[in-house]
Write an enzyme that holds these catalytic residues in place. Structure first.
Site: not given
Length: 299
Positions: A193-195, A152, A197, A78
């Site tokens: 993705a990061y959001a 993001d 977590s 990704d």
């Protein structure tokens, strides 16, 4: 927007891959040979040309791919596709992903199933339009940095592990003052993705929405908020901060912003055209990648 498309077909194929990722050179070489066997014109992005024997093929700089190709195939995970999107979207070049990474939310085709590409090249595929964000960092009247993000725009702590104080405005209306480790402004693509977590919601890719996810907020009542993707978000860094936080787009670039500066985020004017096989199903992908296929243990 996701739609099944019977045409156009793809005849001029650009290949891209990230150096240092296990299996990428081998898959690029196999993909090149397969495309040649299908009588397709193969173009190599400059970095891909360093990984395989492309002596008889055209090599093109990344920013000029659209002039020679009508489809970009990315080999990697990704992260590789995120990097490719930053290149392909301003050129409005459709992108297809071959997965050599860990998760593969965006890269659909396994490296041992390259024959799936034949149907796609013949015009049998699903095309998904995903929007990006555009972030602008301003200090006074000066634009310090500007960039785009498929996943993001993130406000991060500076070199010292301290909370950041900042104000949030949506369409010039004050929302709140926050003290937190940072803030994630995510697209539906970035919501897994990061959001995710950070405790953010999963947004379906076809939603015209973005989410603001505070990172470890000082106030327990601070929660993620989902807003219209047509909104403009302004983050004002409080002058009371004694360190300069960072702003990152897709984790690829990091820019320092001084206290008193502003970060503006809005929808980018060009979308990503992501190509999938005809049997692509978003919920199947969620089940497989997030281990939702496992049944809860009986007590």
């Amino acid at each position: 927007m996701l739609k099944i498309v019977s045409k156009p077909s793809f005849n001029r194929i650009a290949l891209m891959g990230r150096e240092g990722v296990e299996g990428v050179p081998e898959t690029l070489a196999a993909l090149k040979d397969y495309l040649v066997s299908l009588n397709r014109e193969v173009i190599l992005e400059e970095n891909a040309a360093h990984m395989i024997d492309g002596s008889r093929l055209l090599t093109v700089p990344a920013n000029d791919l659209k002039k020679k190709a009508d489809l970009l195939i990315v080999v990697g995970g990704d992260g590789s596709l995120l990097n490719a999107a930053h290149i392909a979207v301003p050129q409005q070049l459709p992108v297809l992903g071959i997965n050599r990474g860990r998760l593969g939310f965006l890269t659909d085709i396994p490296p041992n199933e390259l024959t799936q590409i034949s149907d796609i090249l013949d015009g049998h595929y699903r095309e998904e339009v995903r929007f990006l964000l555009e972030g602008t960092v301003e200090e006074g009247d000066e634009i310090v940095a500007q960039g785009i993000a498929l996943n993001d725009i993130v406000l991060l702590p500076g070199n010292a592990p301290k909370m950041i104080e900042f104000d949030i405005f949506i369409n010039d209306e004050f929302v709140c003052n926050q003290r937190a480790d940072g803030l994630i402004i995510t697209t539906p693509t970035g919501s897994t993705a990061y959001a995710l977590s950070g405790g953010g919601p999963i947004l379906h890719p076809q939603l015209n929405a973005m989410a603001l996810v505070p990172m470890f907020p000082h106030t327990l009542s601070s929660r993620p908020i989902v807003v219209d993707a047509e909104s403009q978000i302004k983050i004002t860094i409080s002058p009371e901060n004694d360190v300069s936080p960072y702003v990152s787009n897709d984790g690829q670039e990091r820019v320092s912003i001084k206290p008193g500066g502003n970060v503006y985020t809005r929808k980018y004017h060009y979308p990503l055209h992501l190509i999938h096989p005809t049997d692509y199903n978003y919920y199947d992908t969620l089940r497989r990648k997030l281990d939702w296929e496992k049944r809860a243990a009986k007590v």
